[in-house]
Scaffold this motif. Sequence first.
Motif, short mmCIF file in Angstrom:
data_model
loop_
_atom_site.label_atom_id
_atom_site.label_comp_id
_atom_site.label_asym_id
_atom_site.label_seq_id
_atom_site.Cartn_x
_atom_site.Cartn_y
_atom_site.Cartn_z
N GLU A 1 51.57 37.30 71.71
CA GLU A 1 50.63 36.68 73.44
C GLU A 1 52.68 36.39 73.85
O GLU A 1 52.98 37.31 75.14
N LEU A 2 53.20 36.18 72.77
CA LEU A 2 54.99 35.66 73.21
C LEU A 2 55.06 37.40 73.19
O LEU A 2 55.99 37.28 74.00
N TYR A 3 55.00 37.88 72.51
CA TYR A 3 55.98 39.70 72.74
C TYR A 3 55.00 40.65 73.41
O TYR A 3 55.64 41.65 73.01
N GLY A 4 54.33 40.05 73.93
CA GLY A 4 52.73 41.43 74.42
C GLY A 4 53.11 42.04 73.31
O GLY A 4 52.28 43.78 74.52
N VAL A 5 52.47 42.59 72.67
CA VAL A 5 52.32 43.58 71.17
C VAL A 5 50.02 43.38 70.96
O VAL A 5 49.72 41.89 71.23
N SER A 6 49.98 43.90 70.89
CA SER A 6 48.18 43.56 69.64
C SER A 6 48.41 43.05 69.21
O SER A 6 49.49 42.70 68.38
N TYR A 7 46.84 42.03 68.79
CA TYR A 7 46.88 41.27 67.26
C TYR A 7 47.56 42.22 66.17
O TYR A 7 48.37 42.02 65.42
N GLN A 8 47.09 42.76 65.74
CA GLN A 8 46.97 44.29 65.15
C GLN A 8 48.97 44.35 64.58
O GLN A 8 49.03 44.46 63.82
N ALA A 9 49.67 44.76 65.43
CA ALA A 9 51.47 44.80 65.78
C ALA A 9 51.59 43.90 65.70
O ALA A 9 52.85 44.27 64.37
N ALA A 10 51.47 42.63 65.95
CA ALA A 10 52.42 41.13 65.52
C ALA A 10 51.71 40.98 64.13
O ALA A 10 52.27 40.41 63.56
#
Length: 147
Positions: free
Chosen positions: A102-111
């Motif tokens: 959510e914070l970095y605007g990336v997919s869950y997988q990327a996070a």
Amino acid sequence: MAYRELRYPILNISPWLERNRTEYLDQLLRVSTTGEWDNWVQFFCAAVHAESIEVVSRVDRLVSLRSDFHQRLVAARVKGVALRIADDLIGYPMITATLASELYGVSYQAANQAIKRLTELGILKQRGSGRYDRIFSSGAVLQALDY
């Protein structure tokens, strides 16, 4: 907000006053009974001075940690969201993959991959044994923040 105004308190004298509780109470009683403020003001200034020195030391430790994290990540050729998470650990030493997404605007997988990489490098460590939305923390940052 005015220029150079503090948004949040960065100086907390309560721990110092708690460590010096007996003198603190004596000073308050003395002001109440005599109306003389000089000793109280000197005592309070000593509290502000001591805690100011501690805050500067804490900030120095955090700046050093941030630099160390950055150097370790560059040496390991880590980029992207992992680098951004590591930079922000100084202010927010605990994170989940959902929050990072959510914070970095990336997919869950990327996070999740970024957190995994930071864990492999010893920057983060999983807290507890949860399977879903595990919580990770930076022990080094938490230790640097410790009073």
